[in-house]
Design a protein around this motif. Structure first.
Motif, PDB file in Angstrom:
ATOM      1  N   ASP A  21       0.832  -1.201   0.000  1.00 11.91           N
ATOM      2  CA  ASP A  21       0.000   0.000   0.000  1.00 11.91           C
ATOM      3  C   ASP A  21       0.869   1.254   0.000  1.00 11.91           C
ATOM      4  O   ASP A  21       2.095   1.189   0.110  1.00 11.91           O
ATOM      5  CB  ASP A  21      -0.985   0.002   1.182  1.00 11.91           C
ATOM      6  CG  ASP A  21      -0.281   0.025   2.534  1.00 11.91           C
ATOM      7  OD1 ASP A  21       0.964   0.045   2.560  1.00 11.91           O
ATOM      8  OD2 ASP A  21      -0.969   0.030   3.562  1.00 11.91           O
ATOM      9  N   ILE A  22       0.229   2.397  -0.132  1.00 14.53           N
ATOM     10  CA  ILE A  22       0.966   3.661  -0.234  1.00 14.53           C
ATOM     11  C   ILE A  22       1.780   3.929   1.021  1.00 14.53           C
ATOM     12  O   ILE A  22       2.918   4.399   0.964  1.00 14.53           O
ATOM     13  CB  ILE A  22      -0.014   4.812  -0.514  1.00 14.53           C
ATOM     14  CG1 ILE A  22      -0.567   4.686  -1.946  1.00 14.53           C
ATOM     15  CG2 ILE A  22       0.652   6.173  -0.327  1.00 14.53           C
ATOM     16  CD1 ILE A  22      -1.609   5.719  -2.301  1.00 14.53           C
ATOM     17  N   TYR A  23       1.221   3.623   2.174  1.00 20.50           N
ATOM     18  CA  TYR A  23       1.928   3.841   3.436  1.00 20.50           C
ATOM     19  C   TYR A  23       3.252   3.065   3.445  1.00 20.50           C
ATOM     20  O   TYR A  23       4.304   3.609   3.816  1.00 20.50           O
ATOM     21  CB  TYR A  23       1.047   3.412   4.606  1.00 20.50           C
ATOM     22  CG  TYR A  23       1.707   3.535   5.951  1.00 20.50           C
ATOM     23  CD1 TYR A  23       1.639   4.722   6.673  1.00 20.50           C
ATOM     24  CD2 TYR A  23       2.412   2.470   6.509  1.00 20.50           C
ATOM     25  CE1 TYR A  23       2.250   4.846   7.904  1.00 20.50           C
ATOM     26  CE2 TYR A  23       3.029   2.581   7.740  1.00 20.50           C
ATOM     27  CZ  TYR A  23       2.942   3.774   8.437  1.00 20.50           C
ATOM     28  OH  TYR A  23       3.564   3.881   9.655  1.00 20.50           O
ATOM     29  N   SER A  24       3.221   1.803   3.038  1.00 19.03           N
ATOM     30  CA  SER A  24       4.437   0.982   3.040  1.00 19.03           C
ATOM     31  C   SER A  24       5.464   1.489   2.048  1.00 19.03           C
ATOM     32  O   SER A  24       6.672   1.431   2.302  1.00 19.03           O
ATOM     33  CB  SER A  24       4.083  -0.476   2.715  1.00 19.03           C
ATOM     34  OG  SER A  24       3.283  -1.046   3.716  1.00 19.03           O
ATOM     35  N   LYS A  25       5.019   1.999   0.892  1.00 13.68           N
ATOM     36  CA  LYS A  25       5.948   2.496  -0.118  1.00 13.68           C
ATOM     37  C   LYS A  25       6.706   3.728   0.375  1.00 13.68           C
ATOM     38  O   LYS A  25       7.845   3.963  -0.042  1.00 13.68           O
ATOM     39  CB  LYS A  25       5.191   2.820  -1.399  1.00 13.68           C
ATOM     40  CG  LYS A  25       4.645   1.579  -2.112  1.00 13.68           C
ATOM     41  CD  LYS A  25       3.852   1.962  -3.346  1.00 13.68           C
ATOM     42  CE  LYS A  25       3.311   0.713  -4.039  1.00 13.68           C
ATOM     43  NZ  LYS A  25       2.490   1.059  -5.226  1.00 13.68           N
ATOM     44  N   VAL A  26       6.087   4.498   1.249  1.00 16.91           N
ATOM     45  CA  VAL A  26       6.742   5.706   1.775  1.00 16.91           C
ATOM     46  C   VAL A  26       7.501   5.411   3.064  1.00 16.91           C
ATOM     47  O   VAL A  26       8.664   5.817   3.225  1.00 16.91           O
ATOM     48  CB  VAL A  26       5.707   6.820   2.024  1.00 16.91           C
ATOM     49  CG1 VAL A  26       6.354   8.033   2.693  1.00 16.91           C
ATOM     50  CG2 VAL A  26       5.046   7.234   0.713  1.00 16.91           C
ATOM     51  N   MET A  27       6.882   4.678   3.986  1.00 17.80           N
ATOM     52  CA  MET A  27       7.470   4.457   5.303  1.00 17.80           C
ATOM     53  C   MET A  27       8.351   3.211   5.379  1.00 17.80           C
ATOM     54  O   MET A  27       9.117   3.047   6.315  1.00 17.80           O
ATOM     55  CB  MET A  27       6.356   4.341   6.354  1.00 17.80           C
ATOM     56  CG  MET A  27       5.442   5.542   6.421  1.00 17.80           C
ATOM     57  SD  MET A  27       6.299   7.061   6.867  1.00 17.80           S
ATOM     58  CE  MET A  27       6.781   6.708   8.557  1.00 17.80           C
TER      59      MET A  27
END
Length: 323
Positions: free
Chosen positions: A271-277
């Motif tokens: 998900d987007i959260y994992s791609k950034v964090m």
């Protein structure tokens, strides 16, 4: 985006540290009842340790009701009362001595702890796992705090365990808090409670990006500069905190804009959260709070605690139907 990914690899901040505070997992209750914080001739009186006397007066008929979500986490306003009460038990040393590891405590002693909590709170079946995890974390945090500030290897063991330290740690807590790269704006409200509120506001299960936005900004505007001022940071550190959180949110928004019209940002390792964090560590589901494993949210096979919780709930339902 390549520079953003490089920055993430070098400056990744795990929100698992924030789970501790966001689960009300050890509210700073270590002041002194004596006047302190002297400013000239003015003395400011601060609150002392919480002993929850009102909770101890509760009987079987007027126990405090606490609602749990599907992940076995408390989500009502009474969550704060429950976690404060567990914290007072953890600091008492009655259920786990300060020098004894939590995993060495017998099951009989843990059951006494659960009975004590259930005597004062009306909890649903399957809540025991969260109670024990919360208690274990509080014991660990309290032991580390006391050891860091009062342990003296030059003194005999017996002398140290009989010495009762003064709990004046407010200045050290402020200094430790100032070291955080990201400061939440939700106070003592847990991730589980924020998620329930976002369900109502958004009308759907919030993504981890939406949870991050709700926990680290107000109305989409990062307020960490004000929070940093409140904990007496320097001006440069205030600017860094604000810019860092703003940078993370911009990264998430940029990835969101690239989603197709019918593509959803489902919680998961991609998900987007994992791609950034970055990837979740140790099987946890970041932004979901204490006790929630990744397998509980997006895995095929739920965790052992989730299966145990479901078993107890089914058993309770069967007993109620057969009564």
């Amino acid at each position: 985006m390549d520079s953003g990914m490089a920055s993430r690899r070098h400056n990744r901040v795990s929100t698992r540290d924030h789970n501790n505070s966001q689960q009300n997992e050890d509210v700073i209750e270590v002041g002194s009842n004596q006047p302190n914080n002297v400013q000239g001739n003015v003395r400011k009186r601060v609150r002392g340790p919480t002993f929850m006397p009102k909770v101890w007066t509760k009987t079987e008929e007027d126990r405090i009701s606490v609602q749990f979500n599907e992940y076995g986490q408390p989500v009502e306003k009474t969550t704060s009362t429950l976690t404060h009460f567990i914290g007072s038990l953890a600091r008492s040393g009655k259920y786990c001595k300060l020098h004894k590891p939590w995993n060495k405590v017998t099951n009989a002693k843990k059951q006494i702890l659960l009975d004590t909590v259930n005597d004062k709170f009306d909890l649903p079946p399957g809540s025991d796992d969260w109670i024990l995890k919360s208690f274990g974390r509080k014991v660990k945090n309290w032991r580390a705090r006391v050891k860091k500030d009062y342990y003296d290897p030059t003194l005999p063991y017996r002398e140290q365990i009989t010495f009762k330290p003064k709990r004046r740690l407010s200045e050290k807590n402020k200094a430790n808090r100032a070291k955080k790269k990201m400061v939440q704006v939700t106070g003592k409200t847990s991730y589980a409670q924020i998620r329930e509120k976002q369900k109502v506001i958004l009308g759907h299960e919030p993504t981890r990006k939406e949870l991050f936005r709700a926990c680290f900004s107000k109305d989409g505007i990062t307020q960490n500069e004000e929070a940093a001022d409140a904990i007496e940071c320097t001006t440069s550190l205030c600017s860094f905190i604000w810019n860092y959180c703003h940078f993370l949110q911009e990264q998430m928004e940029e990835l969101t804009s690239k989603l197709s019209e019918h593509e959803l940002d489902e919680p998961g390792p991609q998900d987007i959260y994992s791609k950034v964090m970055g990837n979740d560590k140790n099987g946890t589901a970041e932004m979901y709070g204490l006790g929630v494993r990744a397998s509980d949210v997006w895995g095929v096979v739920p965790s052992r605690s989730a299966r145990h919780r479901d078993k107890l709930q089914w058993k309770s339902t069967a007993e109620r139907l057969s009564a």
